[in-house]
Motif scaffolding. Sequence first.
Motif, PDB file in Angstrom:
ATOM      1  N   ARG A 207       0.806  -1.224   0.000  1.00 20.22           N
ATOM      2  CA  ARG A 207       0.000   0.000   0.000  1.00 20.22           C
ATOM      3  C   ARG A 207       0.837   1.271   0.000  1.00 20.22           C
ATOM      4  O   ARG A 207       0.397   2.293  -0.505  1.00 20.22           O
ATOM      5  CB  ARG A 207      -0.986  -0.003   1.173  1.00 20.22           C
ATOM      6  CG  ARG A 207      -2.190  -0.897   0.917  1.00 20.22           C
ATOM      7  CD  ARG A 207      -3.367  -0.484   1.757  1.00 20.22           C
ATOM      8  NE  ARG A 207      -4.519  -1.349   1.501  1.00 20.22           N
ATOM      9  CZ  ARG A 207      -5.671  -1.237   2.138  1.00 20.22           C
ATOM     10  NH1 ARG A 207      -5.829  -0.323   3.075  1.00 20.22           N
ATOM     11  NH2 ARG A 207      -6.665  -2.043   1.853  1.00 20.22           N
TER      12      ARG A 207
ATOM     13  N   LEU B 277      -7.843   8.688  -1.542  1.00 22.54           N
ATOM     14  CA  LEU B 277      -7.044   7.482  -1.789  1.00 22.54           C
ATOM     15  C   LEU B 277      -7.838   6.205  -1.521  1.00 22.54           C
ATOM     16  O   LEU B 277      -7.838   5.280  -2.325  1.00 22.54           O
ATOM     17  CB  LEU B 277      -5.787   7.500  -0.908  1.00 22.54           C
ATOM     18  CG  LEU B 277      -4.612   8.315  -1.462  1.00 22.54           C
ATOM     19  CD1 LEU B 277      -3.527   8.464  -0.415  1.00 22.54           C
ATOM     20  CD2 LEU B 277      -4.046   7.639  -2.720  1.00 22.54           C
TER      21      LEU B 277
ATOM     22  N   TYR C 134      -8.549   3.243  -4.026  1.00 20.54           N
ATOM     23  CA  TYR C 134      -8.148   1.844  -3.761  1.00 20.54           C
ATOM     24  C   TYR C 134      -9.333   0.903  -3.972  1.00 20.54           C
ATOM     25  O   TYR C 134      -9.205  -0.144  -4.579  1.00 20.54           O
ATOM     26  CB  TYR C 134      -7.675   1.666  -2.306  1.00 20.54           C
ATOM     27  CG  TYR C 134      -6.361   2.329  -1.967  1.00 20.54           C
ATOM     28  CD1 TYR C 134      -5.436   2.656  -2.937  1.00 20.54           C
ATOM     29  CD2 TYR C 134      -6.048   2.606  -0.640  1.00 20.54           C
ATOM     30  CE1 TYR C 134      -4.236   3.267  -2.600  1.00 20.54           C
ATOM     31  CE2 TYR C 134      -4.846   3.202  -0.294  1.00 20.54           C
ATOM     32  CZ  TYR C 134      -3.946   3.540  -1.279  1.00 20.54           C
ATOM     33  OH  TYR C 134      -2.767   4.124  -0.935  1.00 20.54           O
TER      34      TYR C 134
ATOM     35  N   ARG D 110       0.324   3.869  -2.872  1.00 24.39           N
ATOM     36  CA  ARG D 110       0.017   5.252  -2.517  1.00 24.39           C
ATOM     37  C   ARG D 110       0.903   6.218  -3.318  1.00 24.39           C
ATOM     38  O   ARG D 110       0.419   7.208  -3.866  1.00 24.39           O
ATOM     39  CB  ARG D 110       0.262   5.443  -1.014  1.00 24.39           C
ATOM     40  CG  ARG D 110      -0.117   6.790  -0.487  1.00 24.39           C
ATOM     41  CD  ARG D 110       0.379   6.965   0.951  1.00 24.39           C
ATOM     42  NE  ARG D 110       0.454   8.381   1.230  1.00 24.39           N
ATOM     43  CZ  ARG D 110      -0.535   9.093   1.751  1.00 24.39           C
ATOM     44  NH1 ARG D 110      -1.641   8.513   2.110  1.00 24.39           N
ATOM     45  NH2 ARG D 110      -0.399  10.386   1.930  1.00 24.39           N
TER      46      ARG D 110
END
Length: 413
Positions: free
Chosen positions: A165, A182, A186, A169
């Motif tokens: 992650r 975000l 995702y 990111r």
Amino acid sequence: MPGFKTLPGFRDLYPDDLAVRAHIMGTWREVARRYGFREYDGPPLEPLGLYTEKSGPEIVQQLYNFTDKGEREVALRPEMTPTLARMVGARANGLRKPIKWFAIPQLFRYERQQRGRLREHFQLNMDIVGEGTVAADAELLAAAIDVLRAFGLTHEDFVARVSDRHFLRAIFVGAGVPAERLTLAYNIVDKLEREGAAAIRKRLVDTVGIETASADRILDALNRTSLKEVEDLVGENEWLHPDFLDLKDLFDRLRAMDLEAYVQIDLSVVRGLAYYTGTVFELFDRRGELRAICGGGRYDDLLSQISGVDLPALGFGMGDVVLTELLKDRGLLPKSGQGIDYYLVAEDYELRHVLLRTVHQLRDAGCSVEYSLGLALRNRQFKEASALGARKVVVVTAEDAARGSVPIPELSS
Ligand code: HAM
């Protein structure tokens, strides 16, 4: 007659089914032991808040929750991780780190019943708490792979798809996704395999509000499934380099363990649960016929959120449902029927006391022994012995009774 049936998504386990589960749990425990994990358990019923705040919306929709007679809001556990976080947090000071624990809880989720998804399942959980370096990620992923290898599955049967992650990111932020969107982004790319690139591109543009070119950059990154392809991407975008180091180190370590054939980079693996912070992974059958066999990752903030103790953590859950399907498909389940050591036949009903004494002596000695409880004829007794898979049949005769002992053949002979 009322027609009582099992509830949808629940199972009646007949002895042959339970033998399969015992095999699965035995193998789980054996591999956990090899890796030095200790077993724990917690309550099947927990305060509702343990899940509503930390696990994310997907699991909350699936909760079996109710108000108990003391007016408490409670839920059957849908996963083990929040319980583990609470338990470790409560005794964190007294526990030697890293804490390596496993559990095999029965979990409950009100899901739509489908192949591989029921409303209750057993799940092997292996978690490491108190170790923040990627060494622990490699150890845990290796354990998940080795659990499946212990059932006789190979890299031709399954693959671990791995992402991170932090790295994700960096890619998303680089493509212009604002920090507050975000999670939304995702959750959109998590559906890439199911919905296809075109639908995901459209949703990234319409819902997250980024340019089509940015959405394409994200999709390009998600399409890279070999380490080499991802390394090329990092080479072209130097600023991604610091966030790529852990993922690279993880793959190097798995290569050193000879497990390279079992892992693949897949940045579209995001995981539905909200608490993951770093490495995330899911294990799938190679043919793509089944749902995920196993899923896990790093959740460095959950312990402080649940128990106020700041400890890094990571773990995985592997359910018995998909695993059983896969083992069945590949012919890797043990044969049903356990067999017994001895079946004793009395030549005559009058000999039953001698038979009973002998049966009992053999059982005391640790052998599995059966005999006819009813008044079966001799032939029927032999048939039953064969149906039960008896390794030896012993006929108790009048001579044995007169002698006061029944000769017992060795099992190995
Ligand atoms: P999860 O991905 O929700 O993760 O579940 C892990 C595995 O449990 C799945 O890959 C699947 O094999 C099985 N599973 C989940 N739901 C069902 C269902 N309804 N029916 C049958 N099998 C199911 C977690 O639960 C995380 N708490 C795992 C974890 C532990 N992460 C860190 N530590």
